[in-house]
Scaffold this motif. Structure first.
Motif, short mmCIF file in Angstrom:
data_model
loop_
_atom_site.label_atom_id
_atom_site.label_comp_id
_atom_site.label_asym_id
_atom_site.label_seq_id
_atom_site.Cartn_x
_atom_site.Cartn_y
_atom_site.Cartn_z
N THR A 5 0.85 -1.38 -0.01
CA THR A 5 0.03 -0.02 -0.07
C THR A 5 0.82 1.21 0.03
OG1 THR A 5 -1.72 -1.10 1.25
CG2 THR A 5 -1.67 1.46 1.34
N SER A 6 0.68 2.15 -0.88
CA SER A 6 1.37 3.38 -0.79
C SER A 6 1.20 4.21 0.28
CB SER A 6 0.73 4.08 -2.20
OG SER A 6 1.41 5.43 -2.11
N GLY A 7 2.35 4.71 0.70
CA GLY A 7 2.45 5.62 1.97
C GLY A 7 2.48 4.96 3.43
N VAL A 8 2.48 3.54 3.12
CA VAL A 8 2.77 2.84 4.51
C VAL A 8 4.18 2.82 4.76
CG1 VAL A 8 2.93 0.47 5.69
CG2 VAL A 8 0.92 1.20 4.32
N THR A 9 4.78 3.05 5.96
CA THR A 9 6.22 3.00 6.17
C THR A 9 6.58 1.91 7.32
OG1 THR A 9 5.92 4.77 7.85
CG2 THR A 9 6.36 5.56 5.71
N GLY B 239 -0.02 9.75 4.63
CA GLY B 239 -0.88 9.76 3.21
C GLY B 239 -1.52 8.47 2.98
N VAL B 240 -1.83 7.54 3.75
CA VAL B 240 -2.36 6.35 3.57
C VAL B 240 -3.89 6.62 3.21
CG1 VAL B 240 -2.63 4.12 4.13
CG2 VAL B 240 -0.65 5.02 4.88
N ASP B 241 -4.27 5.89 2.17
CA ASP B 241 -5.86 5.96 1.99
C ASP B 241 -6.41 4.89 2.90
OD1 ASP B 241 -8.30 5.95 1.22
OD2 ASP B 241 -7.96 6.02 -1.03
N VAL B 242 -6.73 5.27 4.17
CA VAL B 242 -7.11 4.36 5.17
C VAL B 242 -8.43 3.57 4.77
CG1 VAL B 242 -7.81 4.06 7.47
CG2 VAL B 242 -6.10 6.07 6.89
N ILE C 106 -8.07 4.19 14.37
CA ILE C 106 -7.14 4.95 13.68
C ILE C 106 -6.63 6.24 14.57
CG2 ILE C 106 -6.91 6.71 11.66
CD1 ILE C 106 -9.29 5.41 10.40
N GLN C 107 -5.10 5.99 14.56
CA GLN C 107 -4.45 7.23 15.34
C GLN C 107 -3.75 8.02 14.56
OE1 GLN C 107 -2.48 5.28 18.42
NE2 GLN C 107 -4.38 4.69 19.68
N GLY C 108 -3.83 9.18 14.53
CA GLY C 108 -2.83 10.13 13.64
C GLY C 108 -2.66 11.41 14.26
N THR C 109 -1.41 12.15 13.94
CA THR C 109 -1.18 13.42 14.48
C THR C 109 -0.66 14.45 13.38
OG1 THR C 109 1.33 12.77 14.84
CG2 THR C 109 -0.33 12.42 16.62
N MET C 110 -0.94 15.69 13.58
CA MET C 110 -0.53 16.60 12.51
C MET C 110 1.11 16.92 12.77
SD MET C 110 -2.98 16.87 10.61
CE MET C 110 -2.57 18.18 9.59
N CYS D 116 9.71 3.80 -4.80
CA CYS D 116 9.65 5.35 -4.57
C CYS D 116 8.76 5.60 -3.38
CB CYS D 116 8.58 5.63 -6.04
SG CYS D 116 9.24 5.29 -7.60
N VAL D 117 8.37 4.71 -2.52
CA VAL D 117 7.95 5.19 -1.30
C VAL D 117 9.01 5.74 -0.17
CG1 VAL D 117 6.75 3.90 0.76
CG2 VAL D 117 6.28 3.12 -1.41
#
Length: 466
Positions: free
Chosen positions: A17-21, A38-41, A59-63, A112-113
């Motif tokens: 999946t694109s954006g997964v690190t 930037g993952v399309d959750v 889902i957990q996220g921070t700006m 490219c990720v």
């Protein structure tokens, strides 16, 4: 996640999946933690639920500001760059196994990720694993060119088919050059050598330009072979070989004079400097030993088998050991050689050059080199199975393009057609099987449009080093 099957499926989906690190399997073996930017959750959750029966729990996220992301990029990556990309939340063996199962398109996207992902995809052990799997399931490679453009199409290679099949060409790659394409070599462990030639004008004077370019149909990468530095050059032929022991590609440059006898032999080793080397590709002198006639660059007149390069010139067979870089001669079975070179299960084979087989043909004749040191050949005459006349299209004339097993030949037309068909002739089972390749014949049809077929093509995902 219930069961190892769905756990592995979920791992493969997430890694691709694109954006997964980052991916981590928790101690309970039932929870998968995914990190990324930037993952399309929503799309990921739907895919996991549909294909791996996995439910999204939270889902957990921070700006983060751009500065914060830059300062913390090593900690948020899949791979720890402080330890030279060697520390992984997942066991490295599992990570390599997951990446090695991705499609060529997914591998190209994954490079490219991030730099850590690109580093993992460039590991020699991943490349070797991918090559091993590709050698177990080789592919059919089709090549054709028009002007300055070269096109490759590949499809799965049927394994001893017994019934008529229809196989889709599922990988396409194209290359564009500054000058027209003149000839290409056979696929040598995943790479192809392309000869281009044209003219350029300098101060009103016209000069002939000839270059050799290495192309990888799997990655889309191309590399122009550096020019040989010599004052003796009248012409040069570049031949591509592979050393299976050191796992290196080598280019043999043969400089010849007007009498057609080579005067200098130089060798260029691809990727000899190792990963991350800044060294440029350079030619070095090879031991010539004996004057050798200059070979043709035509792919039908030279071939690399098991680390030994063979070519025909003036009714002689010259061999060049890619690893030791030494020449020798092989006495031909006949005084005159008008033959095409083939790989017959690891042995050099000769079939008549330009020989076509029709629906009413009866036999196939071949010479096989049984012992290179003793110059021992065996002549094999195969009688085409009775069903040959019923399977082969009466309007087609076929050539032998390769051998895929004990006494199993592959034949195809040298011209595009719709449908485009490949024939497998098994003399042990006395069967003839027609395989329709979808996506080849529809490109362009006509007698003036030639197409080259190469069985046993393997996919090499290693990037060529400049």
């Amino acid at each position: 996640m219930s069961g190892e099957k769905y756990r592995n499926k979920a791992m493969k989906i997430v890694v691709g999946t694109s954006g997964v690190t980052g991916v981590r399997l928790e101690k309970d073996k039932e929870t998968l933690t995914v990190e990324g930017e930037g993952v399309d959750v929503l799309a990921l959750a739907q895919t996991l639920k549909k294909k791996a029966q996995v439910e999204l729990l939270a889902i957990q996220g921070t700006m983060k500001t751009r500065r914060q992301r830059k300062d913390r990029r090593t900690s948020s990556s899949l791979v720890d760059t402080d330890q030279q990309h060697s520390s992984l939340p997942l066991p490295i063996d599992l990570t390599i196994d997951i990446f090695s199962r991705l499609s060529l398109k997914s591998i190209a996207i994954s490079r490219c990720v991030s730099k850590p992902w690109a580093f993992v995809l460039g590991r020699p052990d991943l490349r070797d694993l991918r090559l091993t799997r590709s050698q177990a399931r080789p592919r059919l490679l089709f090549a054709f060119w028009e002007g300055n453009n070269l096109f490759f199409i590949s499809s799965p290679q049927p394994q001893s088919p017994d019934e008529m099949l229809s196989v889709a060409a599922d990988h396409h790659m194209s290359f564009s050059f500054d000058h027209p394409v003149k000839d290409i070599s056979a696929s040598v462990n995943g790479l192809v050598c392309v000869r281009i030639s044209g003219h350029r004008f300098v101060n009103g004077r016209r000069f002939t330009v000839e270059e050799s370019v290495l192309c990888n149909p799997s990655t889309g990468q191309s590399l122009t072979i550096p020019k040989v530095k010599t004052r003796k050059r009248v012409g040069i032929v570049s031949l591509l070989g592979y050393d299976p022991v050191e796992k290196l590609h080598k280019v043999l440059g043969m400089i010849w004079l007007q009498d057609g006898i080579t005067m200098e032999h130089q060798v260029l080793t691809l990727g000899a400097g190792g990963g991350g080397s800044d060294e440029k590709l350079t030619w070095r002198m090879a031991e010539r030993g004996i004057p050798c006639p200059c070979p043709s660059s035509a792919g039908t007149q030279n071939i690399c088998i098991g680390g030994v390069f063979y070519y025909i010139h003036a009714h002689m067979i010259v061999s060049f050991d890619v690893r030791s870089e030494k020449y020798s001669f092989v006495k031909p079975p006949k005084g005159k050689l008008y033959h095409r070179l083939l790989d017959c299960n690891g042995k050099l084979a000769l079939v008549p050059l330009g020989k076509s087989y029709y629906f009413d043909s009866e036999t196939v004749k071949m010479w096989v080199l049984e012992d290179r040191e003793r110059h021992e050949w065996s002549k094999r005459v195969y009688t085409l199975p009775p069903m040959w006349k019923d399977v082969v299209d009466p309007e087609e004339w076929l050539v032998i393009v390769g051998v895929t097993g004990p006494n199993e030949f592959v034949m195809s037309s040298e011209y595009s057609g719709d449908p485009f068909q490949v024939y497998y002739c098994n003399f042990d089972k006395e069967t003839v099987t027609r395989v329709v390749i979808q996506g080849v014949g529809a490109l362009r049809s006509g007698m003036g449009y030639s197409i080259h077929t190469y069985p046993n093509h393997v996919e090499d995902v290693k990037l060529m080093e400049l």
